[in-house]
Write a protein that holds these residues in place. Structure first.
Motif, PDB file in Angstrom:
ATOM      1  N   VAL A  11      -1.256   6.929 -15.266  1.00 50.36           N
ATOM      2  CA  VAL A  11      -1.194   5.516 -14.880  1.00 50.36           C
ATOM      3  C   VAL A  11      -0.790   5.382 -13.416  1.00 50.36           C
ATOM      4  O   VAL A  11      -1.370   4.588 -12.664  1.00 50.36           O
ATOM      5  CB  VAL A  11      -0.214   4.748 -15.787  1.00 50.36           C
TER       6      VAL A  11
ATOM      7  N   ALA B 192      -3.713   6.283 -11.295  1.00 47.34           N
ATOM      8  CA  ALA B 192      -4.727   5.229 -11.327  1.00 47.34           C
ATOM      9  C   ALA B 192      -4.356   4.081 -10.392  1.00 47.34           C
ATOM     10  O   ALA B 192      -5.176   3.629  -9.577  1.00 47.34           O
ATOM     11  CB  ALA B 192      -4.911   4.722 -12.758  1.00 47.34           C
TER      12      ALA B 192
ATOM     13  N   ALA C  58      -4.670   0.051 -17.217  1.00 47.47           N
ATOM     14  CA  ALA C  58      -4.366   1.483 -17.303  1.00 47.47           C
ATOM     15  C   ALA C  58      -3.118   1.721 -18.141  1.00 47.47           C
ATOM     16  O   ALA C  58      -3.075   2.653 -18.960  1.00 47.47           O
ATOM     17  CB  ALA C  58      -4.187   2.071 -15.900  1.00 47.47           C
TER      18      ALA C  58
ATOM     19  N   VAL D  54      -8.429   5.916 -19.930  1.00 50.65           N
ATOM     20  CA  VAL D  54      -7.986   5.406 -18.633  1.00 50.65           C
ATOM     21  C   VAL D  54      -9.106   5.521 -17.610  1.00 50.65           C
ATOM     22  O   VAL D  54      -9.294   4.627 -16.768  1.00 50.65           O
ATOM     23  CB  VAL D  54      -6.728   6.171 -18.156  1.00 50.65           C
TER      24      VAL D  54
END
Length: 358
Positions: free
Chosen positions: A109, A112, A213, A232
């Motif tokens: 995450v 991302a 995400a 994701v």
């Protein structure tokens, strides 16, 4: 009643046309050839030396050859290494988690969100944050223990091979500058200064990706998905491209349908090359898939995914002895969940915007 009856069919036809119609695209044969050759050499040379495994690890870094493809070679000479450093940093932190069930999703995450911020703020362009997220996810799986579905590889080996692949990609990208005529022609193309500016569109994209995400990572963990990073990846691929909800929704449909067809292509290719894959044949297949994907990606994203999906699955799973149908089915499910999460975020955002206007 009669005045609104025909509107739905026209709307449906318009939506179907938008899904199928190719977009205007500049000539991409040169870019596609370069991408295909990069993948062929990075995987093929180690395969000739009996180390296909090293070539596959290096291919994650070789994907960096796709960045800044519309820029001059002089600009790519200077700036591609910066993009590559970002990609390698993502792969490195993913590998460092060793597939930990909590750390790996959390890092994914963070990667991302961080990648989307940097890509949006510096206008790097396609493929955007996609490869850092994919690279971090694959690295986490490769370094994870067998008990968690990983391969137990040394994180330094994974990162080192990716760095070698990135270096090879850079050399292939700038190699034409050795030709005087190419060098002279390239110098006439202006080089834009590097700036960081996160405008309203960029802030919207970052907010969407951050929420989606995080939700995707939690959902993948709750569902116990073996390759949860694909969820994701799908979220980032759908939401990173712009602010318009309609175009983002169409991209989500392209992602879902293209992945479904591409998964079938993967099964056919895996049947030919075998799993675990051996020899130079796999390198040739990867090069052809990379060429085809880059040739059509601007014209039609869904069609490009027919080639991208087997390419990504072969890179991630070529060393696996798993059943191709199971691998393909898992990828389709993960992508469908990711697209659904992206759509949910868009719907919630629209509802919130509607309430704010009241």
């Amino acid at each position: 009643m009669s005045s609104t009856g025909p509107a739905a069919p026209r709307g449906a036809r318009a939506l179907l046309a938008a899904l199928l119609r190719p977009a205007p695209s500049p000539p991409r044969v040169g870019i596609a050839v370069q991408a295909g050759i990069t993948m062929l050499l990075v995987v093929g040379v180690p395969a000739l030396l009996g180390r296909l495994d090293v070539g596959l690890l290096a291919s994650t870094g070789a994907l960096s050859a796709l960045y800044l493809s519309s820029r001059s070679r002089h600009e790519r000479l200077r700036r591609l290494p910066l993009v590559q450093l970002g990609l390698l940093a993502a792969i490195g932190v993913g590998a460092a988690t060793r597939g930990h069930p909590v750390a790996a999703p959390l890092v994914l995450v963070v990667v991302a969100v961080g990648a989307v911020v940097l890509v949006s703020g510096t206008a790097v362009g396609p493929p955007g944050a996609l490869f850092p997220v994919l690279g971090a996810g694959i690295a986490a799986r490769l370094t994870g223990p067998a008990s968690l579905g990983g391969d137990g590889l040394d994180p330094l080996l994974v990162l080192g091979c990716a760095a070698a692949g990135a270096a090879a990609a850079w050399l292939i990208v700038v190699a034409p500058l050795a030709i005087p005529s190419v060098r002279r022609r390239d110098r006439s193309i202006p080089v834009a200064p590097v700036r960081f500016s996160l405008d309203a569109t960029g802030r919207t994209v970052v907010a969407r990706v951050s929420a989606a995400a995080a939700l995707a990572a939690v959902l993948a963990a709750v569902l116990g998905l073996d390759r949860g990073y694909w969820v994701v990846v799908a979220v980032v691929a759908v939401l990173q491209t712009g602010r318009g909800r309609r175009l983002t929704g169409i991209r989500g449909a392209h992602r879902a349908v293209g992945t479904l067809v591409g998964a079938v292509v993967f099964v056919l290719v895996a049947t030919v090359v075998g799993l675990p894959a051996q020899g130079v044949l796999l390198a040739v297949v990867l090069g052809v898939l990379q060429f085809a994907a880059e040739l059509v990606v601007v014209a039609h994203y869904g069609l490009a995914l027919v080639f991208v999906t087997p390419l990504a699955l072969l890179i991630a799973e070529a060393g696996s002895a798993g059943d191709p149908w199971t691998i393909a089915g898992t990828r389709v499910l993960d992508t469908a969940i990711g697209c659904a999460v992206a759509l949910l975020v868009l719907v919630v955002e629209r509802l919130a915007a509607g309430r704010a206007r009241r």
